[in-house]
Design an enzyme around this catalytic site. Structure first.
Site, PDB file in Angstrom:
ATOM      1  N   ALA A  17      -0.652  14.442  -0.596  1.00 14.68           N
ATOM      2  CA  ALA A  17      -0.880  15.725   0.072  1.00 14.68           C
ATOM      3  C   ALA A  17       0.071  16.790  -0.456  1.00 14.68           C
ATOM      4  O   ALA A  17      -0.334  17.932  -0.737  1.00 14.68           O
ATOM      5  CB  ALA A  17      -0.712  15.561   1.584  1.00 14.68           C
ATOM      6  N   LYS A  26       0.878  -1.172   0.000  1.00 14.41           N
ATOM      7  CA  LYS A  26       0.000   0.000   0.000  1.00 14.41           C
ATOM      8  C   LYS A  26       0.919   1.226   0.000  1.00 14.41           C
ATOM      9  O   LYS A  26       1.733   1.390   0.913  1.00 14.41           O
ATOM     10  CB  LYS A  26      -0.888  -0.016   1.245  1.00 14.41           C
ATOM     11  CG  LYS A  26      -1.685   1.270   1.498  1.00 14.41           C
ATOM     12  CD  LYS A  26      -2.856   1.399   0.539  1.00 14.41           C
ATOM     13  CE  LYS A  26      -3.729   2.591   0.904  1.00 14.41           C
ATOM     14  NZ  LYS A  26      -4.504   2.378   2.150  1.00 14.41           N
ATOM     15  N   VAL A  27       0.788   2.082  -1.006  1.00 14.99           N
ATOM     16  CA  VAL A  27       1.649   3.260  -1.131  1.00 14.99           C
ATOM     17  C   VAL A  27       0.811   4.482  -1.468  1.00 14.99           C
ATOM     18  O   VAL A  27      -0.366   4.386  -1.819  1.00 14.99           O
ATOM     19  CB  VAL A  27       2.721   3.055  -2.236  1.00 14.99           C
ATOM     20  CG1 VAL A  27       3.631   1.881  -1.904  1.00 14.99           C
ATOM     21  CG2 VAL A  27       2.080   2.872  -3.609  1.00 14.99           C
ATOM     22  N   SER A  28       1.436   5.632  -1.390  1.00 21.70           N
ATOM     23  CA  SER A  28       0.797   6.858  -1.850  1.00 21.70           C
ATOM     24  C   SER A  28       0.784   6.872  -3.371  1.00 21.70           C
ATOM     25  O   SER A  28       1.749   6.456  -4.025  1.00 21.70           O
ATOM     26  CB  SER A  28       1.560   8.078  -1.338  1.00 21.70           C
ATOM     27  OG  SER A  28       1.087   9.252  -1.959  1.00 21.70           O
ATOM     28  N   HIS A  81      -5.358  13.974   7.743  1.00 19.87           N
ATOM     29  CA  HIS A  81      -6.088  13.076   8.634  1.00 19.87           C
ATOM     30  C   HIS A  81      -6.714  13.792   9.835  1.00 19.87           C
ATOM     31  O   HIS A  81      -7.431  14.762   9.680  1.00 19.87           O
ATOM     32  CB  HIS A  81      -5.188  11.924   9.077  1.00 19.87           C
ATOM     33  CG  HIS A  81      -4.689  11.076   7.942  1.00 19.87           C
ATOM     34  ND1 HIS A  81      -5.445  10.839   6.810  1.00 19.87           N
ATOM     35  CD2 HIS A  81      -3.507  10.440   7.749  1.00 19.87           C
ATOM     36  CE1 HIS A  81      -4.746  10.077   5.987  1.00 19.87           C
ATOM     37  NE2 HIS A  81      -3.574   9.828   6.524  1.00 19.87           N
TER      38      HIS A  81
END
EC number: 4.1.99.29
Length: 301
Positions: free
Chosen positions: A129, A76-78, A172
């Site tokens: 982001a 799982k990565v950005s 978040h």
């Protein structure tokens, strides 16, 4: 196979080397509720015919680095790291996180300053982001921002409050706590993205090594979809796994987290999902923030 907290030995054993037939796929994802919810059924062998997994938990800034070093079979990565890793890894069409109304914020100590030439603290330069922030700044800060300072996420709001930096990029839970620091929201990066594109915000992606082969990649994607649907069908079955790794998070907050980040795009990127990913990375490449995507880079398998 159930996951375990990462250790140096475990991570080292999962790097390099060649897999043997029947060996579990080495996967790393975060302990956040959305990831454990998505992978619960698959990680615990409740998806018939699915490949076995050897799970390691690591925050996304760590898994981004793992991907760039070619570690692990599945990660799982950005989405922001994709241009650096798609030669070795394929983007899976499911399992990731895209959303609306969940973008990062730019915070300041005073209301409404001009950020031209100002110092801005960010948690990472390899994140969605950060890309959203730079695209926002290109549209709204004519003189361009000044120095970018990378610092641990938990230090950003105090640094803005204490005047050590002029502004901070936060994500978040900071969306709900920044006023406790006496800070002001200068802009919402997600609102800007959605207003200018009409597309969801691409946050986290699931990638897998192309060397696994088309058959395994297709089976993995199908298994992740089945795991998502199993969690939706009976959320209470996934709850123990979610709460075990939720770092003492309130169950109601965990449910809100899952509701925000596990949605239609988790089951399948679809036309809008792929458009969002392509749009983000194409715009970022035009600003010189990431390498340009090659032809067919997002194709699967």
């Amino acid at each position: 196979m159930t996951g375990a907290q990462p250790s140096a030995t475990r991570e080292q054993s999962a790097t390099g080397g060649t897999r043997t037939a029947g060996e579990p796929l080495r996967i790393a994802y975060s302990p956040c509720p959305n990831d454990t919810f998505v992978f619960d059924a698959l990680a615990h062998g409740r998806v018939p015919g699915a490949p076995a997994l050897e799970v390691t938990f690591a925050d996304i800034d760590i898994t981004n680095g793992m991907a760039e070093r070619g570690e692990f079979d599945v990660l799982k990565v950005s989405y922001a790291v994709l241009p650096y890793v798609l030669r070795e890894y394929a983007l899976l069409p499911c399992g990731g996180a895209l959303g609306r109304g969940c973008g990062p914020l730019v915070l300041t100590r005073e209301a409404g300053p001009d950020l031209s030439g100002r110092t801005v603290a960010v948690p990472s330069e390899r994140s969605t982001a950060y890309l959203l922030f730079r695209l926002w700044a290109a549209d709204t800060v004519p003189g361009g921002v000044g120095e970018i300072v990378v610092m641990p996420f938990h230090e950003i709001m105090p640094a803005v409050r204490d005047g050590k930096v002029d502004a901070g990029l936060v994500i978040h839970e900071a969306r709900f706590t920044y006023q406790n620091y006496g800070l002001h929201k200068l802009a919402d990066m997600g609102e800007h993205w959605e207003a200018t594109t009409g597309l969801p915000i691409p946050l986290g992606a699931i990638i897998a090594k192309r060397s696994l082969g088309e058959e395994t990649l297709t089976l993995l994607a199908d298994s992740i979809r089945a795991s998502v649907r199993a969690a939706w069908d009976d959320p209470e079955v996934a709850r123990p796994y979610v709460m075990e790794h939720a770092q003492e998070m309130d169950p109601a907050v965990a449910d809100q987290h899952i509701g925000l980040y596990v949605n239609e795009f988790t089951a399948g990127l679809g036309e809008d999902g792929y458009a969002a990913v392509r749009g983000l990375l194409t715009r970022a490449a035009a600003e010189g923030l990431v390498p340009a995507l090659g032809p067919g880079a997002l194709s699967f398998p």
